[in-house]
Design an enzyme around this catalytic site. Sequence first.
Site, PDB file in Angstrom:
ATOM      1  N   SER A 141      -0.743  -1.551   3.604  1.00 18.26           N
ATOM      2  CA  SER A 141      -0.521  -0.149   3.969  1.00 18.26           C
ATOM      3  C   SER A 141      -0.606   0.713   2.724  1.00 18.26           C
ATOM      4  O   SER A 141      -0.355   0.229   1.608  1.00 18.26           O
ATOM      5  CB  SER A 141       0.856   0.028   4.621  1.00 18.26           C
ATOM      6  OG  SER A 141       1.168   1.400   4.785  1.00 18.26           O
ATOM      7  N   TYR A 154       9.795  -2.081   4.989  1.00 19.64           N
ATOM      8  CA  TYR A 154       8.360  -2.031   5.268  1.00 19.64           C
ATOM      9  C   TYR A 154       7.588  -1.768   3.980  1.00 19.64           C
ATOM     10  O   TYR A 154       6.581  -2.431   3.691  1.00 19.64           O
ATOM     11  CB  TYR A 154       8.077  -0.929   6.296  1.00 19.64           C
ATOM     12  CG  TYR A 154       6.648  -0.875   6.773  1.00 19.64           C
ATOM     13  CD1 TYR A 154       6.194  -1.710   7.790  1.00 19.64           C
ATOM     14  CD2 TYR A 154       5.739   0.020   6.219  1.00 19.64           C
ATOM     15  CE1 TYR A 154       4.879  -1.658   8.240  1.00 19.64           C
ATOM     16  CE2 TYR A 154       4.422   0.080   6.656  1.00 19.64           C
ATOM     17  CZ  TYR A 154       4.006  -0.758   7.662  1.00 19.64           C
ATOM     18  OH  TYR A 154       2.697  -0.710   8.103  1.00 19.64           O
TER      19      TYR A 154
END
Length: 347
Positions: A141, A154
């Site tokens: 990401s 995350y």
Amino acid sequence: MRIKNSVVVITGAASGIGRATALRFARRHVSLVLASRRLEALESLVAECTALGSRAIAVPTDTSEHDAVQELASRAVEEFGRIDVWVNNAAVSFFSPFLEVPLRDFERVIDVNLMGYVYGARAALERMQDQGAGVLVNVASIVGEVPQPYTSAYSVSKAAVRALGVSLRSELMLDRKKHIHVCTVLPPTIDTPFFHHAANYTGRRAVAMPPVYTPDRVAKAIMGVVEAPTREVAVGRIGRSMVRQHRLMPGRLEKVMAHQVEHTHLSRKEAAEDSSGNLYGPSLDPADARVTGGWSGRRRTAQRTIMGTALLGAGVGAVVFAEPLKAAAPVLAKRAAALGRAVVGNA
């Protein structure tokens, strides 16, 4: 590598990026091994992929369990004889201040997003070593490069996935495994159901932070690194710009990211009850087994890209000139929206 007739394993295939990737590969007539915790969603995807001309099987898998991931790899080899491409994609998340998230939830995100990728990498590379070739794709990401507030686990997991890719590439280079590749893909905000079922302890509904890109944009990038292996690829112009600017002026861009999350990633109008989301079990909502999440990624990409560019530039300028981003954002948003309408209207 040559994609046609290859064997492709995709985790997190039931929705979002994983589902879009499966459908894009299916059009190239590959053999697909589709993994997720949701059997019904996988079965419907198998039917779609078969209709597009590919062979496909569904293998329900919780990627946080080592034995389950090994079984997934074994099923792929038993059914199709080998593994040419493995896409580590399954991921979960929470939105919460760091001091308020249950530690159990933090650990669960790490188990799925990092250890799940470790298990997938081991299962894939073991088979690829025997074959002498293959491509492992890790979907990380942009927040692995520019971490954001309220998604600490995350962000940690995606940064770790990037580091894992570097380490594995280094080992393969030292072992002279020239035909085995490890590629990392960094998506920005993507129009998927992901934000609907993330755990949340902020009291505010999580929404997709602009600019929002389509899942197929990531699927195309994944296919691209498989065809022409590349160490790391950021998806979208804004994503690439954020990576470059963070390396040049990290403190400034981190302030921009913090403001963006606070003002556009968590709703100021809609409340949300505390929830562990889909951390410990899959969502039962059929709407969550889709490619898109209803964030209008395709229709509003042009408008939101302009908005993101304006805010990114203003955020960096705000630090330089000590102008508060919060004060500048409404004016920029109004101008960006007008520009976006013009772009969409002329498209």
